[in-house]
Design a protein around this motif. Structure first.
Motif, short mmCIF file in Angstrom:
data_model
loop_
_atom_site.label_atom_id
_atom_site.label_comp_id
_atom_site.label_asym_id
_atom_site.label_seq_id
_atom_site.Cartn_x
_atom_site.Cartn_y
_atom_site.Cartn_z
N LEU A 16 59.45 -39.03 14.05
CA LEU A 16 59.09 -40.01 15.07
C LEU A 16 59.92 -41.28 15.03
N ARG A 17 60.39 -41.66 13.84
CA ARG A 17 61.06 -42.95 13.68
C ARG A 17 62.20 -43.17 14.68
N PRO A 18 63.11 -42.21 14.89
CA PRO A 18 64.19 -42.45 15.87
C PRO A 18 63.66 -42.61 17.30
N ILE A 19 62.64 -41.87 17.64
CA ILE A 19 62.05 -41.96 18.98
C ILE A 19 61.38 -43.33 19.15
N LEU A 20 60.62 -43.73 18.15
CA LEU A 20 59.94 -45.02 18.21
C LEU A 20 60.94 -46.18 18.23
N GLN A 21 62.05 -46.04 17.47
CA GLN A 21 63.08 -47.08 17.48
C GLN A 21 63.68 -47.22 18.87
N ASP A 22 63.95 -46.08 19.53
CA ASP A 22 64.48 -46.12 20.90
C ASP A 22 63.51 -46.80 21.84
N MET A 23 62.21 -46.48 21.70
CA MET A 23 61.21 -47.09 22.57
C MET A 23 61.11 -48.59 22.31
N LEU A 24 61.17 -48.99 21.05
CA LEU A 24 61.11 -50.41 20.70
C LEU A 24 62.32 -51.14 21.26
N ASP A 25 63.49 -50.53 21.17
CA ASP A 25 64.70 -51.14 21.71
C ASP A 25 64.60 -51.30 23.23
N MET A 26 64.06 -50.26 23.91
CA MET A 26 63.87 -50.36 25.37
C MET A 26 62.92 -51.51 25.70
N TRP A 27 61.84 -51.61 24.93
CA TRP A 27 60.81 -52.63 25.15
C TRP A 27 61.40 -54.03 25.02
N ALA A 28 62.23 -54.24 23.99
CA ALA A 28 62.76 -55.57 23.74
C ALA A 28 64.00 -55.89 24.57
N THR A 29 64.57 -54.90 25.21
CA THR A 29 65.77 -55.13 26.00
C THR A 29 65.41 -55.63 27.39
N ASN A 30 64.40 -55.06 28.01
CA ASN A 30 64.03 -55.50 29.35
C ASN A 30 62.55 -55.22 29.63
N PRO A 31 61.70 -56.20 29.39
CA PRO A 31 60.27 -55.98 29.56
C PRO A 31 59.86 -55.68 31.00
N THR A 32 60.64 -56.12 31.97
CA THR A 32 60.24 -55.90 33.36
C THR A 32 60.44 -54.46 33.81
N LEU A 92 63.79 -62.98 17.01
CA LEU A 92 63.88 -61.63 17.58
C LEU A 92 65.22 -60.98 17.29
N LYS A 93 66.26 -61.76 17.24
CA LYS A 93 67.59 -61.20 16.95
C LYS A 93 67.71 -60.76 15.48
N GLU A 94 66.82 -61.26 14.62
CA GLU A 94 66.84 -60.91 13.20
C GLU A 94 65.84 -59.81 12.84
N CYS A 95 65.10 -59.29 13.82
CA CYS A 95 64.03 -58.33 13.55
C CYS A 95 64.51 -56.88 13.43
N GLY A 96 65.77 -56.63 13.67
CA GLY A 96 66.25 -55.25 13.58
C GLY A 96 66.04 -54.45 14.85
N ILE A 97 65.77 -55.14 15.96
CA ILE A 97 65.66 -54.46 17.25
C ILE A 97 66.72 -55.01 18.17
N LYS A 98 67.04 -54.26 19.18
CA LYS A 98 68.03 -54.70 20.16
C LYS A 98 67.32 -55.57 21.20
N SER A 99 67.19 -56.83 20.89
CA SER A 99 66.46 -57.73 21.76
C SER A 99 67.40 -58.53 22.65
N SER A 100 67.12 -58.53 23.93
CA SER A 100 67.87 -59.39 24.85
C SER A 100 66.99 -60.55 25.30
N ILE A 101 65.85 -60.71 24.67
CA ILE A 101 64.92 -61.79 25.01
C ILE A 101 65.47 -63.09 24.46
#
Length: 124
Positions: A16-32, A92-101
């Protein structure tokens, strides 16, 4: 828990980890557009098919809500608002996710969408 719980599908964290990482990256990249991205269905097709119609009524209120909240916070104390915005973006940039926030308005949007998603989540 439906995926990993004892009464669930028994998926392991390693699978699950790679799938969840992808979902987390999508979430933090564009919430709208997170919901459309996660569902892999454009908003127009979701509407045509009647998918998540009630959810989307609430989702459509998120951007105006976030704008009003952050305007009010900025009005209360613009100096502290600026500091909080800068620190949130840096964190957010230090959390290990691809955040554009990069501002608090986007953060409020993502938190509101997350609240709606989890408010609609069924558990067992």
């Amino acid at each position: 828990s439906i995926l990993t719980g004892s009464s669930g599908m028994g998926a392991s964290g390693d699978k699950l980890r790679p799938i969840l990482q992808d979902m987390l990256d999508m979430w933090a990249t564009n919430p709208t557009t997170y919901i459309q991205d996660m569902m892999n269905i454009p908003a127009e097709r979701m509407e045509e098919a009647g998918i998540l119609t009630e959810f989307m009524k609430h989702h459509n209120l998120v951007a105006p809500y976030a704008s009003e909240v952050t305007s009010a916070l900025r009005e209360i104390d613009s100096d502290k608002y600026t500091i909080a915005e800068r620190q949130t973006s840096a964190y957010l940039k230090e959390c290990g996710i691809k955040s554009s926030i990069d501002n608090l308005e986007q953060w409020v949007q993502i938190m509101a969408v997350t609240g709606i998603v989890h408010g609609c989540t069924l558990s067992y």
